[in-house]
Motif scaffolding. Structure first.
Motif, PDB file in Angstrom:
ATOM      1  N   ILE A  96      -5.934  94.894  48.803  1.00 42.14           N
ATOM      2  CA  ILE A  96      -6.992  95.806  48.367  1.00 42.14           C
ATOM      3  C   ILE A  96      -6.441  97.230  48.333  1.00 42.14           C
ATOM      4  O   ILE A  96      -5.829  97.691  49.302  1.00 42.14           O
ATOM      5  CB  ILE A  96      -8.190  95.732  49.327  1.00 42.14           C
ATOM      6  CG1 ILE A  96      -8.769  94.305  49.350  1.00 42.14           C
ATOM      7  CG2 ILE A  96      -9.268  96.740  48.963  1.00 42.14           C
ATOM      8  CD1 ILE A  96      -9.732  94.053  50.504  1.00 42.14           C
ATOM      9  N   ALA A  97      -6.649  97.927  47.248  1.00 46.06           N
ATOM     10  CA  ALA A  97      -6.226  99.323  47.157  1.00 46.06           C
ATOM     11  C   ALA A  97      -7.119 100.189  48.037  1.00 46.06           C
ATOM     12  O   ALA A  97      -8.323  99.939  48.150  1.00 46.06           O
ATOM     13  CB  ALA A  97      -6.295  99.799  45.714  1.00 46.06           C
ATOM     14  N   ALA A  98      -6.535 101.217  48.651  1.00 44.30           N
ATOM     15  CA  ALA A  98      -7.311 102.109  49.508  1.00 44.30           C
ATOM     16  C   ALA A  98      -8.496 102.700  48.760  1.00 44.30           C
ATOM     17  O   ALA A  98      -9.594 102.839  49.320  1.00 44.30           O
ATOM     18  CB  ALA A  98      -6.417 103.214  50.060  1.00 44.30           C
ATOM     19  N   ALA A  99      -8.316 103.013  47.482  1.00 44.14           N
ATOM     20  CA  ALA A  99      -9.383 103.608  46.684  1.00 44.14           C
ATOM     21  C   ALA A  99     -10.536 102.641  46.441  1.00 44.14           C
ATOM     22  O   ALA A  99     -11.648 103.071  46.128  1.00 44.14           O
ATOM     23  CB  ALA A  99      -8.822 104.089  45.348  1.00 44.14           C
ATOM     24  N   ASP A 100     -10.274 101.346  46.566  1.00 47.58           N
ATOM     25  CA  ASP A 100     -11.304 100.326  46.325  1.00 47.58           C
ATOM     26  C   ASP A 100     -11.903  99.778  47.609  1.00 47.58           C
ATOM     27  O   ASP A 100     -12.784  98.916  47.567  1.00 47.58           O
ATOM     28  CB  ASP A 100     -10.713  99.162  45.529  1.00 47.58           C
ATOM     29  CG  ASP A 100     -10.192  99.591  44.163  1.00 47.58           C
ATOM     30  OD1 ASP A 100     -10.773 100.534  43.581  1.00 47.58           O
ATOM     31  OD2 ASP A 100      -9.210  98.981  43.687  1.00 47.58           O
ATOM     32  N   ALA A 101     -11.429 100.250  48.760  1.00 52.47           N
ATOM     33  CA  ALA A 101     -11.807  99.640  50.034  1.00 52.47           C
ATOM     34  C   ALA A 101     -13.303  99.708  50.310  1.00 52.47           C
ATOM     35  O   ALA A 101     -13.885  98.774  50.885  1.00 52.47           O
ATOM     36  CB  ALA A 101     -11.038 100.305  51.174  1.00 52.47           C
ATOM     37  N   ALA A 102     -13.958 100.782  49.897  1.00 58.24           N
ATOM     38  CA  ALA A 102     -15.385 100.951  50.182  1.00 58.24           C
ATOM     39  C   ALA A 102     -16.217  99.816  49.606  1.00 58.24           C
ATOM     40  O   ALA A 102     -17.271  99.463  50.159  1.00 58.24           O
ATOM     41  CB  ALA A 102     -15.867 102.293  49.648  1.00 58.24           C
ATOM     42  N   GLN A 103     -15.753  99.217  48.513  1.00 55.21           N
ATOM     43  CA  GLN A 103     -16.488  98.113  47.882  1.00 55.21           C
ATOM     44  C   GLN A 103     -16.524  96.867  48.766  1.00 55.21           C
ATOM     45  O   GLN A 103     -17.334  95.968  48.547  1.00 55.21           O
ATOM     46  CB  GLN A 103     -15.842  97.748  46.544  1.00 55.21           C
ATOM     47  CG  GLN A 103     -15.763  98.890  45.544  1.00 55.21           C
ATOM     48  CD  GLN A 103     -14.942  98.517  44.322  1.00 55.21           C
ATOM     49  OE1 GLN A 103     -14.843  97.343  43.970  1.00 55.21           O
ATOM     50  NE2 GLN A 103     -14.344  99.507  43.678  1.00 55.21           N
ATOM     51  N   LYS A 175      -9.932 112.281  62.284  1.00 58.64           N
ATOM     52  CA  LYS A 175      -8.606 112.425  62.883  1.00 58.64           C
ATOM     53  C   LYS A 175      -7.824 111.115  62.926  1.00 58.64           C
ATOM     54  O   LYS A 175      -6.721 111.070  63.492  1.00 58.64           O
ATOM     55  CB  LYS A 175      -8.726 113.025  64.286  1.00 58.64           C
ATOM     56  CG  LYS A 175      -9.213 114.470  64.288  1.00 58.64           C
ATOM     57  CD  LYS A 175      -9.192 115.065  65.681  1.00 58.64           C
ATOM     58  CE  LYS A 175      -9.648 116.524  65.660  1.00 58.64           C
ATOM     59  NZ  LYS A 175      -9.603 117.146  67.015  1.00 58.64           N
ATOM     60  N   LEU A 176      -8.391 110.049  62.360  1.00 59.55           N
ATOM     61  CA  LEU A 176      -7.618 108.817  62.239  1.00 59.55           C
ATOM     62  C   LEU A 176      -6.292 109.096  61.526  1.00 59.55           C
ATOM     63  O   LEU A 176      -6.258 109.808  60.521  1.00 59.55           O
ATOM     64  CB  LEU A 176      -8.393 107.775  61.442  1.00 59.55           C
ATOM     65  CG  LEU A 176      -9.530 107.028  62.147  1.00 59.55           C
ATOM     66  CD1 LEU A 176     -10.373 106.278  61.132  1.00 59.55           C
ATOM     67  CD2 LEU A 176      -8.981 106.080  63.203  1.00 59.55           C
ATOM     68  N   ILE A 177      -5.198 108.536  62.025  1.00 59.25           N
ATOM     69  CA  ILE A 177      -3.916 108.675  61.337  1.00 59.25           C
ATOM     70  C   ILE A 177      -3.985 107.957  59.997  1.00 59.25           C
ATOM     71  O   ILE A 177      -3.594 108.495  58.955  1.00 59.25           O
ATOM     72  CB  ILE A 177      -2.780 108.100  62.210  1.00 59.25           C
ATOM     73  CG1 ILE A 177      -2.627 108.940  63.491  1.00 59.25           C
ATOM     74  CG2 ILE A 177      -1.469 108.074  61.424  1.00 59.25           C
ATOM     75  CD1 ILE A 177      -1.643 108.357  64.486  1.00 59.25           C
ATOM     76  N   TRP A 178      -4.465 106.725  60.025  1.00 62.51           N
ATOM     77  CA  TRP A 178      -4.690 105.944  58.810  1.00 62.51           C
ATOM     78  C   TRP A 178      -6.187 105.800  58.644  1.00 62.51           C
ATOM     79  O   TRP A 178      -6.856 105.184  59.486  1.00 62.51           O
ATOM     80  CB  TRP A 178      -4.015 104.569  58.919  1.00 62.51           C
ATOM     81  CG  TRP A 178      -2.533 104.686  59.090  1.00 62.51           C
ATOM     82  CD1 TRP A 178      -1.833 104.687  60.262  1.00 62.51           C
ATOM     83  CD2 TRP A 178      -1.561 104.855  58.051  1.00 62.51           C
ATOM     84  NE1 TRP A 178      -0.486 104.843  60.021  1.00 62.51           N
ATOM     85  CE2 TRP A 178      -0.287 104.942  58.676  1.00 62.51           C
ATOM     86  CE3 TRP A 178      -1.648 104.922  56.662  1.00 62.51           C
ATOM     87  CZ2 TRP A 178       0.886 105.108  57.951  1.00 62.51           C
ATOM     88  CZ3 TRP A 178      -0.468 105.084  55.939  1.00 62.51           C
ATOM     89  CH2 TRP A 178       0.782 105.175  56.579  1.00 62.51           C
ATOM     90  N   ASN A 179      -6.760 106.391  57.590  1.00 64.08           N
ATOM     91  CA  ASN A 179      -8.213 106.353  57.428  1.00 64.08           C
ATOM     92  C   ASN A 179      -8.675 104.934  57.099  1.00 64.08           C
ATOM     93  O   ASN A 179      -7.877 104.008  56.966  1.00 64.08           O
ATOM     94  CB  ASN A 179      -8.669 107.387  56.384  1.00 64.08           C
ATOM     95  CG  ASN A 179      -8.188 107.083  54.972  1.00 64.08           C
ATOM     96  OD1 ASN A 179      -8.031 105.934  54.571  1.00 64.08           O
ATOM     97  ND2 ASN A 179      -7.951 108.143  54.197  1.00 64.08           N
ATOM     98  N   ILE A 180      -9.976 104.766  56.963  1.00 69.10           N
ATOM     99  CA  ILE A 180     -10.522 103.422  56.794  1.00 69.10           C
ATOM    100  C   ILE A 180      -9.982 102.741  55.536  1.00 69.10           C
ATOM    101  O   ILE A 180      -9.583 101.577  55.572  1.00 69.10           O
ATOM    102  CB  ILE A 180     -12.062 103.474  56.761  1.00 69.10           C
ATOM    103  CG1 ILE A 180     -12.618 104.044  58.078  1.00 69.10           C
ATOM    104  CG2 ILE A 180     -12.632 102.078  56.511  1.00 69.10           C
ATOM    105  CD1 ILE A 180     -12.168 103.316  59.319  1.00 69.10           C
ATOM    106  N   GLY A 181      -9.950 103.463  54.424  1.00 72.72           N
ATOM    107  CA  GLY A 181      -9.430 102.878  53.195  1.00 72.72           C
ATOM    108  C   GLY A 181      -7.975 102.465  53.329  1.00 72.72           C
ATOM    109  O   GLY A 181      -7.578 101.369  52.896  1.00 72.72           O
ATOM    110  N   GLU A 182      -7.149 103.324  53.918  1.00 76.21           N
ATOM    111  CA  GLU A 182      -5.732 103.013  54.107  1.00 76.21           C
ATOM    112  C   GLU A 182      -5.549 101.835  55.056  1.00 76.21           C
ATOM    113  O   GLU A 182      -4.677 100.982  54.850  1.00 76.21           O
ATOM    114  CB  GLU A 182      -5.001 104.246  54.633  1.00 76.21           C
ATOM    115  CG  GLU A 182      -4.927 105.392  53.641  1.00 76.21           C
ATOM    116  CD  GLU A 182      -4.454 106.685  54.270  1.00 76.21           C
ATOM    117  OE1 GLU A 182      -3.859 107.496  53.537  1.00 76.21           O
ATOM    118  OE2 GLU A 182      -4.683 106.897  55.485  1.00 76.21           O
ATOM    119  N   THR A 183      -6.363 101.804  56.103  1.00 70.37           N
ATOM    120  CA  THR A 183      -6.288 100.692  57.062  1.00 70.37           C
ATOM    121  C   THR A 183      -6.584  99.363  56.372  1.00 70.37           C
ATOM    122  O   THR A 183      -5.867  98.370  56.563  1.00 70.37           O
ATOM    123  CB  THR A 183      -7.273 100.919  58.221  1.00 70.37           C
ATOM    124  OG1 THR A 183      -6.853 102.062  58.975  1.00 70.37           O
ATOM    125  CG2 THR A 183      -7.339  99.710  59.132  1.00 70.37           C
TER     126      THR A 183
END
Length: 231
Positions: A96-103, A175-183
């Motif tokens: 899953i791409a980080a940009a699409d994670a919210a879906q 302050k997450l190092i890797w935000n939710i989408g990146e995770t």
């Protein structure tokens, strides 16, 4: 279909504003995902994300407005609290791409990653897996899941934990190092995510020991609070 013994019940978490429960499949946890926590654990920098897992039945569901009970676990003399934003997956996927994670996100909750720190550290020193420090019974308390549409601004929200009314952890999800989408992008490259998966996204600095009798109250702004007592 018959079984040789009764099948265990489905582990599920209540959903804010709904009668239907969220059935839990896997629990993925992100290690050292806040810079200041990484530093207090002896590490620095934006290292690649890494993951560990807990069994679904490690969950302790705490209804809104109540205080749940968590038993002080066996074998440890150093039980630590780690407050976390939990991400509930509602739509599966791989790569899953980080940009699409919210879906793919169903909602969010407040959780605690309880840790037998002494056992974890012993396993690290020996170069062995440290499941015994993380994946024990009652190690994943969680509050109700708030649907994503009702959790606007969660990625900038304050996150905090108090023990017996005194601040222990206080930071912001931003302050997450890797935000939710990146995770989700990194995690879904390693495993195909499925509806029902939970992601404990990491804890900020200030982790520390608790003992029997302590009352923990933690929260993420907009998602309510999670309260447990160590018994």
């Amino acid at each position: 279909m018959s079984y040789v013994f009764a099948a265990p019940p489905v582990v599920s978490v209540p959903v804010v504003g709904q009668s239907a429960q969220f059935p839990v499949r896997h629990i993925y946890c992100v290690g050292r995902n806040y810079e200041d926590h990484a530093k207090e654990m002896g590490f620095t920098g934006r290292e690649p994300p890494f993951f560990f897992m807990k069994p679904a039945d490690a969950i302790v569901v705490v209804p809104a407005g109540e205080t749940g009970s968590v038993h002080y676990p066996s074998l440890t003399k150093n039980l630590h609290h780690e407050i976390e934003l939990v991400v509930a997956i509602g739509k599966g996927g791989k790569n899953i791409a980080a940009a699409d994670a919210a879906q793919h996100i169903f909602g969010y909750a407040v959780g605690l990653d309880m840790t037998r720190r002494d056992l974890q550290n012993d396993m690290k020193k020996q170069g062995r897996p440290w499941c015994i420090g993380k994946a024990f019974d009652e190690s994943a308390p969680i509050g109700p899941i708030t649907p994503a549409a009702q959790a606007m601004g969660v990625e900038q929200a304050e996150i905090y934990l108090q023990v017996n009314g005194q601040d222990r952890q206080r930071s912001h999800v931003s302050k997450l190092i890797w935000n939710i989408g990146e995770t989700i992008a990194h995690l879904s490259a390693a495993w195909e995510l499925q509806p029902g998966d939970l992601i404990y996204s990491g804890t900020p600095e200030g982790v520390g020991a608790v003992v029997a009798g302590d009352v923990l109250l933690g929260g993420v702004a907009g998602l309510g609070e999670l309260s447990i007592k160590i018994v």
